[in-house]
Design a protein around this motif. Structure first.
Motif, PDB file in Angstrom:
ATOM      1  N   GLN A  88       0.844  -1.197   0.000  1.00 39.59           N
ATOM      2  CA  GLN A  88       0.000   0.000   0.000  1.00 39.59           C
ATOM      3  C   GLN A  88       0.880   1.249   0.000  1.00 39.59           C
ATOM      4  O   GLN A  88       1.932   1.268   0.638  1.00 39.59           O
ATOM      5  CB  GLN A  88      -0.916   0.010   1.224  1.00 39.59           C
ATOM      6  CG  GLN A  88      -1.921  -1.122   1.268  1.00 39.59           C
ATOM      7  CD  GLN A  88      -2.978  -1.007   0.175  1.00 39.59           C
ATOM      8  OE1 GLN A  88      -3.262   0.076  -0.323  1.00 39.59           O
ATOM      9  NE2 GLN A  88      -3.568  -2.135  -0.192  1.00 39.59           N
ATOM     10  N   TYR A  94      -0.038   1.812   9.572  1.00 36.58           N
ATOM     11  CA  TYR A  94      -1.303   2.439   9.200  1.00 36.58           C
ATOM     12  C   TYR A  94      -2.479   1.588   9.674  1.00 36.58           C
ATOM     13  O   TYR A  94      -2.357   0.372   9.862  1.00 36.58           O
ATOM     14  CB  TYR A  94      -1.393   2.698   7.688  1.00 36.58           C
ATOM     15  CG  TYR A  94      -1.281   1.469   6.794  1.00 36.58           C
ATOM     16  CD1 TYR A  94      -2.404   0.701   6.476  1.00 36.58           C
ATOM     17  CD2 TYR A  94      -0.058   1.103   6.244  1.00 36.58           C
ATOM     18  CE1 TYR A  94      -2.306  -0.407   5.640  1.00 36.58           C
ATOM     19  CE2 TYR A  94       0.044   0.001   5.407  1.00 36.58           C
ATOM     20  CZ  TYR A  94      -1.075  -0.745   5.103  1.00 36.58           C
ATOM     21  OH  TYR A  94      -0.972  -1.844   4.276  1.00 36.58           O
ATOM     22  N   GLU A  96      -6.083  -0.052   9.195  1.00 33.79           N
ATOM     23  CA  GLU A  96      -6.840  -0.623   8.073  1.00 33.79           C
ATOM     24  C   GLU A  96      -8.164  -1.176   8.572  1.00 33.79           C
ATOM     25  O   GLU A  96      -8.205  -1.914   9.559  1.00 33.79           O
ATOM     26  CB  GLU A  96      -6.045  -1.738   7.397  1.00 33.79           C
ATOM     27  CG  GLU A  96      -6.762  -2.377   6.224  1.00 33.79           C
ATOM     28  CD  GLU A  96      -5.938  -3.480   5.576  1.00 33.79           C
ATOM     29  OE1 GLU A  96      -5.356  -3.228   4.505  1.00 33.79           O
ATOM     30  OE2 GLU A  96      -5.868  -4.584   6.151  1.00 33.79           O
ATOM     31  N   SER A 109     -12.609  -0.797   1.667  1.00 31.03           N
ATOM     32  CA  SER A 109     -11.548  -0.654   2.662  1.00 31.03           C
ATOM     33  C   SER A 109     -11.313   0.817   2.964  1.00 31.03           C
ATOM     34  O   SER A 109     -11.588   1.694   2.129  1.00 31.03           O
ATOM     35  CB  SER A 109     -10.251  -1.303   2.163  1.00 31.03           C
ATOM     36  OG  SER A 109      -9.816  -0.685   0.960  1.00 31.03           O
ATOM     37  N   TRP A 110     -10.823   1.060   4.164  1.00 33.08           N
ATOM     38  CA  TRP A 110     -10.450   2.411   4.600  1.00 33.08           C
ATOM     39  C   TRP A 110      -9.124   2.302   5.323  1.00 33.08           C
ATOM     40  O   TRP A 110      -8.926   1.424   6.166  1.00 33.08           O
ATOM     41  CB  TRP A 110     -11.522   2.979   5.526  1.00 33.08           C
ATOM     42  CG  TRP A 110     -11.233   4.366   6.033  1.00 33.08           C
ATOM     43  CD1 TRP A 110     -11.564   5.550   5.443  1.00 33.08           C
ATOM     44  CD2 TRP A 110     -10.534   4.708   7.232  1.00 33.08           C
ATOM     45  NE1 TRP A 110     -11.121   6.606   6.197  1.00 33.08           N
ATOM     46  CE2 TRP A 110     -10.488   6.126   7.302  1.00 33.08           C
ATOM     47  CE3 TRP A 110      -9.937   3.968   8.250  1.00 33.08           C
ATOM     48  CZ2 TRP A 110      -9.873   6.797   8.345  1.00 33.08           C
ATOM     49  CZ3 TRP A 110      -9.323   4.631   9.304  1.00 33.08           C
ATOM     50  CH2 TRP A 110      -9.300   6.029   9.347  1.00 33.08           C
ATOM     51  N   ARG A 111      -8.193   3.190   4.969  1.00 35.16           N
ATOM     52  CA  ARG A 111      -6.861   3.158   5.575  1.00 35.16           C
ATOM     53  C   ARG A 111      -6.432   4.567   5.943  1.00 35.16           C
ATOM     54  O   ARG A 111      -6.805   5.532   5.267  1.00 35.16           O
ATOM     55  CB  ARG A 111      -5.839   2.525   4.623  1.00 35.16           C
ATOM     56  CG  ARG A 111      -6.152   1.068   4.262  1.00 35.16           C
ATOM     57  CD  ARG A 111      -5.127   0.495   3.296  1.00 35.16           C
ATOM     58  NE  ARG A 111      -5.442  -0.889   2.961  1.00 35.16           N
ATOM     59  CZ  ARG A 111      -6.219  -1.241   1.943  1.00 35.16           C
ATOM     60  NH1 ARG A 111      -6.752  -0.293   1.150  1.00 35.16           N
ATOM     61  NH2 ARG A 111      -6.462  -2.520   1.698  1.00 35.16           N
ATOM     62  N   GLU A 113      -2.819   6.611   7.735  1.00 36.02           N
ATOM     63  CA  GLU A 113      -1.514   6.553   8.376  1.00 36.02           C
ATOM     64  C   GLU A 113      -1.651   6.953   9.848  1.00 36.02           C
ATOM     65  O   GLU A 113      -2.397   7.869  10.187  1.00 36.02           O
ATOM     66  CB  GLU A 113      -0.537   7.491   7.666  1.00 36.02           C
ATOM     67  CG  GLU A 113      -0.198   7.034   6.254  1.00 36.02           C
ATOM     68  CD  GLU A 113       0.806   7.945   5.574  1.00 36.02           C
ATOM     69  OE1 GLU A 113       1.279   8.904   6.225  1.00 36.02           O
ATOM     70  OE2 GLU A 113       1.110   7.700   4.383  1.00 36.02           O
TER      71      GLU A 113
END
Length: 287
Positions: A88, A94, A96, A109-111, A113
């Motif tokens: 990624q 990060y 997730e 999905s959502w990510r 940092e």
């Protein structure tokens, strides 16, 4: 596809009596106006019918019982802190969050940092992480994103995962900071505080891990660690790979009388914090 028996018990109390003269629950498609999705395999099993937007589950349990489940609520939510490169375009570590709904065929999905500010506060996308409430997330791909049940499930999942995420992040940043200041004695008050927090995190995890692994398994892991060097905080992730390599090359599972496959499964399920705790407990001291 789904564990239908688990869903049946999860929604216990929501079943309704269903009157039918048909004794075989696999032959109710005409009465239900649906298609048979999964046939019952025995008299006590569950038959599942597909209505398009929902499923009907039927089972003989003190009479014929029916449970209706909307497809839009059959989602799974997974939350973790990623501490190893998985391709990624994000700096490690990060956060997730993965959402998957097999019934509707939707996935998203959502990510974000994660970083630690000067006050020791953990931030995701520059917003403080809170145990009670998940970070603000957008789910434009999901048709059920505005459903109150999804919001509640996301909040519950976050509250269950928040402690592990926080511990993993704290261990990551504390280890990273200690590496950066290792050659700068004496320790200032801030680094001393981080040392104490790091030690406490590791101590708590070690107490739990000592009950999770047998003495033989711990001896095997210690033998593996004698031949492994961890040069950075990131390199502590993936301990099971080092163990697997020694099992294949040297058959350490036979030497220590350990079920190698079961040990690998346990190691693969460890969080970053737990891996660090094992390494701190079992790795030989470095000169």
């Amino acid at each position: 596809m789904y564990d239908w028996n688990a869903l049946w018990h999860t929604h216990a109390g929501k079943q309704q009596r269903f009157a039918s003269e048909t004794l075989d629950i696999n032959q109710l498609a005409p009465e239900l106006g649906a298609t048979l999705h999964r046939a019952a395999r025995n008299p006590h099993d569950i038959a599942v019918y597909d209505h398009g937007d929902h499923y009907s589950l039927l089972r003989h349990d003190q009479g014929l019982q029916l449970l209706r489940l909307e497809k839009r609520v059959l989602f799974d939510i997974a939350i973790r802190l990623v501490t190893a490169d998985e391709g990624q375009p994000l700096a490690l570590p990060y956060l997730e969050v993965l959402v998957d709904n097999l019934a509707t065929g939707e996935a998203s999905s959502w990510r974000a940092e994660v970083r630690c500010n000067e006050d020791g506060e953990l931030l995701a996308n520059d917003t403080p992480l809170q145990h009670e409430q998940p970070p603000a997330m957008d789910w434009p791909e999901l048709s059920f994103a505005d459903d109150a049940r999804f919001a509640a499930a996301l909040r519950d999942s976050w509250q269950e995962a928040a402690e592990a995420v926080t511990l993993d992040a704290a261990a990551w940043f504390n280890a990273e900071a200690l590496e950066q200041h290792a050659a700068e004695p004496p320790l200032d008050a801030r680094i001393q505080q981080m040392c104490e927090r790091y030690a406490e995190i590791v101590r708590r995890e070690q107490a739990l891990l000592s009950r999770q692994f047998s003495d033989e398994e711990l001896m095997l892991i210690a033998e593996v660690l004698r031949g492994v060097t961890f040069e950075s905080a990131e390199s502590c992730r993936g301990l099971w790979l080092a163990v697997e390599n020694r099992l294949l090359q040297d058959e350490l599972d036979r030497k220590h009388g350990v079920d190698g496959a079961a040990l690998l499964r346990q190691l693969q399920q460890l969080s970053y914090t737990q891996e660090v705790a094992l390494i701190e407990a079992l790795a030989p001291a470095q000169d």
